[in-house]
Every structure is written in structure tokens, then in C-alpha cells.
Design a protein around this motif. Structure first.
Motif, PDB file in Angstrom:
ATOM      1  N   LEU A 123      46.285  39.291  44.016  1.00 52.28           N
ATOM      2  CA  LEU A 123      45.491  40.173  43.151  1.00 52.28           C
ATOM      3  C   LEU A 123      45.431  39.597  41.746  1.00 52.28           C
ATOM      4  O   LEU A 123      46.453  39.164  41.208  1.00 52.28           O
ATOM      5  CB  LEU A 123      46.146  41.558  43.037  1.00 52.28           C
ATOM      6  CG  LEU A 123      45.970  42.563  44.150  1.00 52.28           C
ATOM      7  CD1 LEU A 123      46.599  43.893  43.737  1.00 52.28           C
ATOM      8  CD2 LEU A 123      44.500  42.782  44.492  1.00 52.28           C
ATOM      9  N   HIS A 124      44.239  39.622  41.148  1.00 53.55           N
ATOM     10  CA  HIS A 124      44.138  39.240  39.738  1.00 53.55           C
ATOM     11  C   HIS A 124      44.937  40.267  38.925  1.00 53.55           C
ATOM     12  O   HIS A 124      44.872  41.465  39.195  1.00 53.55           O
ATOM     13  CB  HIS A 124      42.659  39.246  39.318  1.00 53.55           C
ATOM     14  CG  HIS A 124      42.440  38.835  37.909  1.00 53.55           C
ATOM     15  ND1 HIS A 124      42.565  39.712  36.867  1.00 53.55           N
ATOM     16  CD2 HIS A 124      42.122  37.646  37.359  1.00 53.55           C
ATOM     17  CE1 HIS A 124      42.329  39.066  35.727  1.00 53.55           C
ATOM     18  NE2 HIS A 124      42.058  37.812  36.015  1.00 53.55           N
ATOM     19  N   PRO A 125      45.711  39.815  37.922  1.00 53.49           N
ATOM     20  CA  PRO A 125      46.604  40.735  37.203  1.00 53.49           C
ATOM     21  C   PRO A 125      45.931  41.988  36.632  1.00 53.49           C
ATOM     22  O   PRO A 125      46.589  43.007  36.468  1.00 53.49           O
ATOM     23  CB  PRO A 125      47.155  39.881  36.065  1.00 53.49           C
ATOM     24  CG  PRO A 125      46.973  38.476  36.490  1.00 53.49           C
ATOM     25  CD  PRO A 125      45.848  38.429  37.470  1.00 53.49           C
ATOM     26  N   LEU A 126      44.655  41.930  36.325  1.00 52.22           N
ATOM     27  CA  LEU A 126      44.028  43.100  35.700  1.00 52.22           C
ATOM     28  C   LEU A 126      43.365  44.055  36.700  1.00 52.22           C
ATOM     29  O   LEU A 126      42.818  45.083  36.323  1.00 52.22           O
ATOM     30  CB  LEU A 126      42.990  42.647  34.658  1.00 52.22           C
ATOM     31  CG  LEU A 126      43.577  41.944  33.439  1.00 52.22           C
ATOM     32  CD1 LEU A 126      42.475  41.384  32.554  1.00 52.22           C
ATOM     33  CD2 LEU A 126      44.460  42.897  32.645  1.00 52.22           C
ATOM     34  N   THR A 127      43.428  43.709  37.989  1.00 55.16           N
ATOM     35  CA  THR A 127      42.713  44.495  39.000  1.00 55.16           C
ATOM     36  C   THR A 127      43.093  45.969  39.000  1.00 55.16           C
ATOM     37  O   THR A 127      42.251  46.850  39.136  1.00 55.16           O
ATOM     38  CB  THR A 127      43.015  43.926  40.412  1.00 55.16           C
ATOM     39  OG1 THR A 127      42.845  42.518  40.364  1.00 55.16           O
ATOM     40  CG2 THR A 127      42.122  44.525  41.455  1.00 55.16           C
ATOM     41  N   ILE A 128      44.385  46.221  38.866  1.00 56.20           N
ATOM     42  CA  ILE A 128      44.872  47.579  39.057  1.00 56.20           C
ATOM     43  C   ILE A 128      44.542  48.493  37.876  1.00 56.20           C
ATOM     44  O   ILE A 128      44.324  49.689  38.036  1.00 56.20           O
ATOM     45  CB  ILE A 128      46.411  47.542  39.297  1.00 56.20           C
ATOM     46  CG1 ILE A 128      46.725  46.717  40.549  1.00 56.20           C
ATOM     47  CG2 ILE A 128      47.000  48.927  39.407  1.00 56.20           C
ATOM     48  CD1 ILE A 128      46.171  47.273  41.835  1.00 56.20           C
ATOM     49  N   LYS A 129      44.469  47.907  36.679  1.00 58.58           N
ATOM     50  CA  LYS A 129      44.349  48.706  35.456  1.00 58.58           C
ATOM     51  C   LYS A 129      43.202  49.731  35.497  1.00 58.58           C
ATOM     52  O   LYS A 129      43.440  50.922  35.267  1.00 58.58           O
ATOM     53  CB  LYS A 129      44.185  47.745  34.268  1.00 58.58           C
ATOM     54  CG  LYS A 129      44.614  48.353  32.969  1.00 58.58           C
ATOM     55  CD  LYS A 129      44.568  47.296  31.881  1.00 58.58           C
ATOM     56  CE  LYS A 129      44.465  47.968  30.542  1.00 58.58           C
ATOM     57  NZ  LYS A 129      43.738  47.150  29.582  1.00 58.58           N
ATOM     58  N   PRO A 130      41.968  49.320  35.802  1.00 58.28           N
ATOM     59  CA  PRO A 130      40.909  50.333  35.825  1.00 58.28           C
ATOM     60  C   PRO A 130      41.126  51.384  36.927  1.00 58.28           C
ATOM     61  O   PRO A 130      40.831  52.564  36.726  1.00 58.28           O
ATOM     62  CB  PRO A 130      39.642  49.523  36.121  1.00 58.28           C
ATOM     63  CG  PRO A 130      40.001  48.098  35.915  1.00 58.28           C
ATOM     64  CD  PRO A 130      41.464  47.969  36.102  1.00 58.28           C
ATOM     65  N   ALA A 131      41.672  50.942  38.065  1.00 62.99           N
ATOM     66  CA  ALA A 131      41.855  51.860  39.192  1.00 62.99           C
ATOM     67  C   ALA A 131      42.851  52.969  38.854  1.00 62.99           C
ATOM     68  O   ALA A 131      42.689  54.116  39.259  1.00 62.99           O
ATOM     69  CB  ALA A 131      42.317  51.083  40.418  1.00 62.99           C
TER      70      ALA A 131
END
Ligand code: ADP
Ligand code: ASP
Ligand code: MG
Length: 457
Positions: A267-275
């Protein structure tokens, strides 16, 4: 509507495109047509970046050879997927993108200058090509499809190479996605790429298609973001390092973020942030084995139990190489206040994030991932004390649950590492993360020993 993001291996050949089509078709039978986000075919982004590097080094022939390889890879895939007539039409379209790319490369070669902006112009082409192939193939199979140019959806700032989303603009533009889905259309677009408000192409950083999927999923109001890749989900360690790594059935947003940030490339490190902000679950699934369970990432995951029936306190082990460590020591620090603020100021001024930090009375140890501004940082830090810089180190991270409430985890971690020299330890800042620094050559061994300790029954 859901988002389905397919990575490079998932669209790496004719057979993979067929498989991806099957997965989209299956999703359409279950609910509204999905938003599909695709990466470049595997190896293509690397070849494009290499072409730019060759061009600037005055090797135009080498650069154009890379482009030929990219062209042939797509021709091979297209030939098997479409009738001759449809393939010719599509290839004319792909050749249009490649001709534009060739002029950019000639420009780079002529000027002998390669800016981050030009690298983005070059590296963005892979996703445009692969998404065209998928869209034409799905249409030929009878699916209702709308191909959208992500550069008209994902508006970003002009931080080329690692651009940041302009949420307001993206939300406005992504409204059409849900509308199209309601009308029965599968929207196919590109991961990784975007553009500034003025229409200049940007990219979100290597591996950024996952981030595109979550940006667009959140902006379009998706109910789930599926990341389809080449492994059975997030695993207890990188399967290339630990052969018997196990898939993780459920993880929290925080656990998945920590793992991604500290090196789990899946996973790209920023993937989770918006979710997290919209509480949208993220699933990691295997395109080659769609029947496997995958990993469900959500706010409140269920406990994971080991074979002994006890809830597992360690979720996974990750590692990140190419880390630079800086050790600052200064007797002036003794009993002084404001010293750390001065150190942090240096990194802030030079726009470089710090990963790990540990302090003692007279010294500060910290690590950085990016060495882009290292020279300037070095100069500034020298004014604060004696400085030592160590390259080729690696961060090893144990991600788990409620470490602070569980006694003995640190002891277990360090006794499992029989003969690994630990340079810096940083734990406790997050309840779920214990990280330490080792020399890069010790990193795989450290991950293997920790994995054997926590996961081999
Ligand atoms: P994609 O092209 O689908 O985005 P990537 O190559 O970017 O795929 O990411 C998937 C790869 O990430 C896997 O093949 C695996 O080698 C690597 N990886 C590293 N750490 C992990 C982990 N903890 N769990 C799963 N995969 C991992
Ligand atoms: N194709 C891009 C890369 O290789 C983005 C991605 O695969 O996520 O970095
Ligand atoms: Mg990836």
C-alpha cells in the motif's frame, strides 16, 4: 459503488487484462458498476523514467529504445485481446501518446535538462496506455464503459513527483463518477497521475495508484476501496523477505498506515488517510487468486488469534531500507531548553520529514528517508553540535496492538534479535509501533528472526 484498483502485475499481460475484466464483470453483477483505477503495465513506469534519464545523459537512442520496449509490450497485449480492426484503432491512439512522449524526450535530450515536471510528463504515460487498453477491451466485450482522464479529475498542487490533492476541486469533478455508475457505466481511469489547476501533468509519487484510488473513492462517495494486487493481502511480513509470511485477515486503519509508512510496499503510505476520514473500508485482494480472503482494513477490526487461541499482539513486521541516520551531540544540550526545537526547525526549513527520533541528555539521533536536502541540513545542524551521518541503514518496525498495555513486548523483540546490532530504538510514540534502526545488511535477518519468533507456531 466501489473502487477497484489494479496494480502493475494485475495488468501485466493479455491474460491479466482478461482476468481483470472478469473481476469487473463479477463486481457489476453484485452491485453498481465500479470505478476502476489502473496502474501502468508492470515495468513500464521504470522504463519511462529510465528513458528520461538516458535522454538527459545525451543517449537519445537508448531513450527511444525504452519507448520501443513499452510500445511492444502494449502491442503484444492488444493483439491477443482485440480483433485486428479494433487493435489497429487502439494502437493508433497509443502511438499518439507515444509520439508526444518522444517529443518530450527529444526536448530533454536537446536541452540536457531534466526537471521534476518533465519526469512527471514522461512517467505519466504508462497509466494512460494501460487504461486505454483495458477500456477498449472491456468495450469490445460488450461492457458499458466510460474512460476518464485522471488529469481532469485529480487536481493537485505543483509539487511535481509527489503532488498533493486539491480536495475541493477533486470533489467537484468526481461527482460525475457516481452519476455515470448510476447510468450503468464502468468508469475506467488512471492511478498515479493528476494535473495542476492549469493543466500541467503531475504524479502522486511512486506506487501512487493506491493513493489515487482512495482519493477518488472518497471524493466520489464509494462504499469500499479494493486494492487488487499480486499477493493474498497485507501479510505478516514482506513475502519476498519471509517465505512463510501469512496473510492478515483484518487490520485497523492505524495498523495498515503504520505498516505502509514503514515499508510494506503493498500500500502507498498515504492510501489510508482519506479513507479514515470518511470511514470507508479498504480491502487488499489478489487478482491472481480472487477466491482468497484478502485483508479488510477498517476502523474496528476483530482480534486476530494465533494457533494457541490467544489474541495476537503483533500484527506484522515491516522494514524500510535506504535510510540515513543523523547523530547530533552537544554538551550545550545539557539542561538546556529549546534545543530540540532548533533541531526540528532545521528539518522544517529544509522540508524533510523525520522518521525516527531518540534523545539522551546530550545527543539526538534521528533518521530521514529523503536525502534531497541533506547537504543543507548538514550545514545547518553543524551549528548546533557535533554531527555524524550514517548512510545505508534500515528501519525495522513491529506493528501490533496496545503495546503499552502489554508487558514484555520490547523484551521479546530484542531477545528475538540474537545477533543484530541495534543502532537506535524508538518506541512508545504510537501504541502500536516499535521501531529500531539497524545497518541495511542486517535488516532482512532482523525481519526473519522477529517473524520466526512471533508467527512460527
Ligand atoms: P501493485 O503493482 O499491485 O501496486 P506492488 O508491487 O506495489 O503491487 O505491491 C505488492 C508487493 O508488495 C508484493 O508483491 C510484496 O512483494 C510487497 N510487500 C511488501 N511488504 C508486504 C506486506 N507486508 N504484505 C504484502 N505485500 C508486501
Ligand atoms: N505506475 C506507478 C509506479 O510504478 C504507480 C503505481 O504503480 O502505483 O510507481
Ligand atoms: Mg503498488
Amino acid at each position: 459503488m466501489i473502487v477497484m484498483k489494479f496494480g502493475g502485475t494485475s495488468v501485466g499481460s493479455k491474460e491479466r487484462f482478461e482476468q481483470v475484466y472478469g473481476l469487473i464483470e463479477r463486481a457489476r453483477q453484485r452491485s453498481a458498476p465500479p470505478l476502476v483505477v489502473v496502474s501502468a503495465m508492470s515495468g513500464v513506469t521504470n522504463a519511462l523514467i529510465e528513458s528520461a534519464n538516458l535522454a538527459v545523459r545525451r543517449d537519445l537512442e537508448g531513450a527511444l529504445n525504452q519507448i520501443e520496449m513499452v510500445r511492444n509490450k502494449h502491442i503484444d497485449a492488444v493483439k491477443g485481446l482485440l480483433s485486428k480492426e479494433k487493435a489497429d484503432l487502439l494502437l493508433a491512439d497509443l502511438n499518439g501518446h507515444l509520439a508526444e512522449l518522444e517529443s518530450v524526450l527529444r526536448g530533454i535530450n536537446y536541452l540536457g535538462e531534466l526537471s521534476k515536471r518533465s519526469i512527471d510528463a514522461v512517467s505519466s504515460v504508462g497509466e494512460l496506455l494501460s487504461s486505454r487498453v483495458l477500456a477498449e477491451y472491456a468495450t469490445a466485450r460488450g461492457m458499458q464503459v466510460t474512460w476518464l482522464d485522471a488529469r481532469k479529475l485529480v487536481i493537485t498542487d505543483d509539487n511535481f513527483g509527489k503532488a498533493n490533492p486539491d480536495w475541493k476541486e477533486i470533489e467537484k469533478r468526481a461527482a460525475q463518477i457516481a452519476e455515470l455508475s448510476k447510468k450503468g457505466s464502468t468508469v475506467i481511469t488512471q492511478g498515479f497521475i493528476g494535473s495542476t489547476a492549469d493543466g500541467v501533468t503531475t504524479t502522486l509519487g511512486r506506487g501512487g495508484s493506491d493513493y489515487s484510488a482512495s482519493i477518488l473513492g472518497v471524493a466520489a462517495g464509494a462504499k469500499c476501496i479494493e486494492i487488487w494486487t499480486d499477493v493474498d493481502g497485507m501479510m505478516t511480513a514482506d513475502p519476498r523477505i519471509v517465505k512463510n509470511a501469512l496473510p492478515i485477515s483484518e487490520a485497523s486503519f492505524q495498523e495498515a498506515s503504520e505498516l505502509a509508512y514503514f515499508g510494506a510496499k503493498v500500500l502507498h503510505p498515504l492510501t489510508i488517510k482519506p479513507a479514515v476520514e470518511k470511514d470507508i473500508p479498504v480491502k487488499v485482494l489478489n487478482t491472481m487468486r480472487p477466491e482468497s480472503e484478502g485483508t479488510l482494513i477498517q476502523s474496528k477490526p476483530s482480534a486476530v488469534f494465533g494457533k494457541d487461541g490467544k489474541a495476537r499482539s503483533v500484527c506484522a513486521i515491516a522494514s524500510k531500507k535506504n535510510i540515513t541516520a543523523l547523530f547530533i551531540s552537544s554538551p550545550r544540550m545539557l539542561m538546556a531548553h529549546g534545543f530540540l526545537a532548533k533541531v526540528f526547525n532545521v528539518f522544517d526549513k529544509n522540508k524533510t520529514p523525520i522518521d525516527l527520533i531518540a534523545t539522551s541528555e546530550v545527543s539526538v539521533s534521528l533518521t530521514v528517508d529523503s536525502t534531497e536536502n541533506l547537504e543543507a541540513i548538514r550545514e545547518d545542524l553543524k551549528e548546533l553540535g557535533e554531527l555524524q551521518v550514517l548512510h545505508n541503514t534500515a528501519i525495522v518496525t513491529v506493528v501490533g496492538r496496545q503495546f503499552r498495555e502489554r508487558s514484555g513486548i520490547a523484551g521479546e523483540v530484542f531477545s528475538a534479535l540474537k545477533d543484530v546490532n541495534i543502532l537506535v530504538i524508538s518506541g512508545g510514540a504510537s501504541e502500536i509501533n516499535l521501531s529500531f534502526l539497524v545497518m541495511a545488511e542486517d535488516s532482512d535477518r532482523a525481519v526473519q528472526q522477529l517473524h520466526a519468533h512471533f508467527f512460527d507456531d
